[in-house]
Design a protein around this motif. Structure first.
Motif, PDB file in Angstrom:
ATOM      1  N   SER A 107       3.121  25.352  -3.495  1.00 33.82           N
ATOM      2  CA  SER A 107       2.415  24.583  -2.469  1.00 33.82           C
ATOM      3  C   SER A 107       3.379  23.762  -1.620  1.00 33.82           C
ATOM      4  CB  SER A 107       1.374  23.661  -3.114  1.00 33.82           C
ATOM      5  OG  SER A 107       1.988  22.755  -4.008  1.00 33.82           O
ATOM      6  N   MET A 128       3.297  24.241   2.429  1.00 35.82           N
ATOM      7  CA  MET A 128       3.009  23.153   3.367  1.00 35.82           C
ATOM      8  C   MET A 128       4.083  23.021   4.439  1.00 35.82           C
ATOM      9  SD  MET A 128       1.178  19.989   1.442  1.00 35.82           S
ATOM     10  CE  MET A 128       2.565  19.655   0.362  1.00 35.82           C
ATOM     11  N   PRO A 188      -4.453  22.197   1.139  1.00 36.26           N
ATOM     12  CA  PRO A 188      -3.677  21.200   0.393  1.00 36.26           C
ATOM     13  C   PRO A 188      -4.223  19.792   0.593  1.00 36.26           C
ATOM     14  CG  PRO A 188      -2.208  22.740   1.487  1.00 36.26           C
ATOM     15  CD  PRO A 188      -3.587  23.019   2.017  1.00 36.26           C
ATOM     16  N   SER A 189      -4.230  19.000  -0.481  1.00 33.37           N
ATOM     17  CA  SER A 189      -4.805  17.654  -0.420  1.00 33.37           C
ATOM     18  C   SER A 189      -4.108  16.786   0.623  1.00 33.37           C
ATOM     19  CB  SER A 189      -4.715  16.977  -1.796  1.00 33.37           C
ATOM     20  OG  SER A 189      -3.368  16.919  -2.238  1.00 33.37           O
TER      21      SER A 189
END
Length: 481
Positions: free
Chosen positions: A221, A225, A441-442
């Motif tokens: 991740s 990102m 993604p958070s």
């Protein structure tokens, strides 16, 4: 002969005039752009200098130097999108790009909605670009980079860009043409110098695959990102299409401009990122820097040479914001001309002197200032300005697979032929993946909420204000017989 040349610079070629008649529009904007100027519009909107200098810090802090390899991946995906857009720009060479295309392929409702997404994107991306320029300008001028100082710089830049746009497209285009050379000199020059120094200093090739200063628990991740740098940068190539009604031989010229700008941006950006990353003297120290790339340049080239290159960078980023404002005003004008925008009678007005949609330009200026004053996060602006064009591209390419056969077949226009659907589906797969990267993604959830809110507002405006007009035939594009 001079009178004939002046007339062409105002009205365009016979093919251009025939195209305007085919789509039931009159020639109101002045046609002054040739191939290089059209390419310059797309290349400056993409502006690899702007995207890399704005987002390199994010890449280092998120994925480390390894994150630079997301750039060529995004570049390939965007090239599939660019191929579809090149065909659409050749067959419907009108201001308003996706708004015009989708209206004719999927219906005026979808066309209005994609126009709304385009306006939101262009409104947000101008202050995002200028916010990336502000700290570099502050550094060169020796101004303390406090938030209030940076906001004042951004507002000043917005005012200058608006005034240049209002003065006329020919002046803005001339500045933009110069900026293409400064960007090429800056990026290519930095790539060569940093690359030579990296070889002389025997920079370890492993640096290109370094997971970052804080690599404990590094996950996929983190790498994913980092795609934000390419997703934010490798967009806007369709700006050349948005200025089609100001381009001579638009159906032939604009597709070449779109594809050439994408290819060169992808290649030059990859080489620069490699050279700059190999030149990092200390990953941990540079990662913590407020302006990593200027720090890398100064560490390798010294303050004088570094400052000289940063001046070229400033010109390139300024031109990027300038051409985005130009493109945004044309989209607003194109929708207002069809009575498909707020206060259409105002925003469709063209200055009889300069041939510029002045009210639309002023609107972009005002909203840009408000976005600067009320947005506390550059990452939020950048993220929203990345996911919105991806959504716009997805709707446009999906519409192409559905109704591309309805497009007029203009003579000598660029066409993908039998490969069109294959390329379009590759583009769709890529865009779905890209939207997932920019929303799931958070860390990007705030961006997702901003984008979702803007889309929801667009739906409300459509059903509350514009659907009735469009259904009644009082708004929207004219069908092509």
């Amino acid at each position: 002969m001079d009178m004939q040349r002046d007339r062409q610079l105002t009205d365009g070629s016979a093919d251009d005039l025939q195209t305007m008649q085919t789509f039931h529009y009159s020639q109101e904007l002045k046609r002054t752009l040739k191939l290089f100027a059209s390419f310059a519009v797309a290349f400056s909107f993409i502006s690899i200098t702007t995207g890399i200098f704005t987002n390199y810090s994010f890449v280092l802090n998120t994925a480390g130097p390894l994150g630079i390899w997301t750039w060529p991946i995004v570049g390939l995906g965007q090239f599939f999108v660019g191929l579809v857009f090149a065909e659409l720009a050749g067959k419907i060479p009108l201001s308003g790009y996706s708004y015009q295309w989708v209206s004719r392929m999927a219906g005026p409702g979808w066309g209005w909605f994609v126009g709304w997404v385009g306006v939101c994107f262009l409104v947000l991306v101008v202050p995002a670009v200028d916010s990336g320029l502000a700290p570099i300008l502050a550094s060169v001028l020796g101004i303390e980079p406090t938030q209030s100082h940076l906001n004042m710089i951004v507002i000043g830049i917005l005012l200058i860009q608006a005034l240049l746009n209002i003065y006329g497209v020919r002046l803005a285009s001339s500045i933009n043409n110069i900026a293409v050379f400064t960007e090429a000199v800056g990026i290519i020059g930095l790539t060569v110098l940093l690359g030579i120094l990296a070889v002389i200093h025997h920079a370890p090739i492993q640096l290109l695959f370094h997971p970052g200063a804080e690599h404990q628990g590094y996950q996929l991740s983190n790498f994913v990102m980092a795609s934000l740098i390419g997703a934010f940068t490798l967009v806007g190539f369709e700006a050349a299409a948005n200025l089609s009604e100001e381009t001579i031989h638009a159906s032939k010229t604009v597709p070449k401009a779109i594809l050439t700008s994408l290819i060169l941006s992808g290649v030059f950006g990859t080489l620069f990122l490699i050279a700059a990353t190999l030149s990092i003297p200390d990953v941990a120290l540079i990662t913590k820097s407020d302006n990593p790339l200027p720090a890398v340049i100064e560490a390798n080239l010294g303050s004088w040479i570094g400052t000289a290159f940063l001046v070229l960078v400033i010109i390139s980023i300024f031109a990027c914001g300038l051409v985005i404002m130009t493109s945004g005003s044309r989209l607003i004008y194109a929708m207002a001309r069809d009575n498909a925008f707020f206060f259409s009678s105002l925003f469709k007005k063209i200055s009889p002197t300069t041939g510029v949609p002045v009210p639309a330009t002023v609107m972009l200026l005002i909203i840009g200032i408000l976005a600067t004053l009320f947005s506390n996060s550059l990452t939020l602006l950048v993220g929203a300005a990345s996911v919105l064009p991806a959504i716009l591209y997805l709707i446009t390419v999906a519409s192409y697979t559905w109704g591309g056969h309805r497009l007029p077949d203009l003579t000598h226009a660029f066409s993908l032929g039998r490969w069109g659907r294959v390329v379009a589906w590759l583009a769709i797969v890529w865009l779905v993946v890209e939207i997932g990267i920019l929303t799931i993604p958070s860390e990007f959830h705030k961006v997702t909420l901003v984008a979702a809110a803007l889309l929801a507002i667009g739906v409300l405006f459509y059903f509350g204000l514009f659907r009735r007009r469009i259904v009644a035939g009082e708004a929207g594009v004219h069908p092509v017989e």
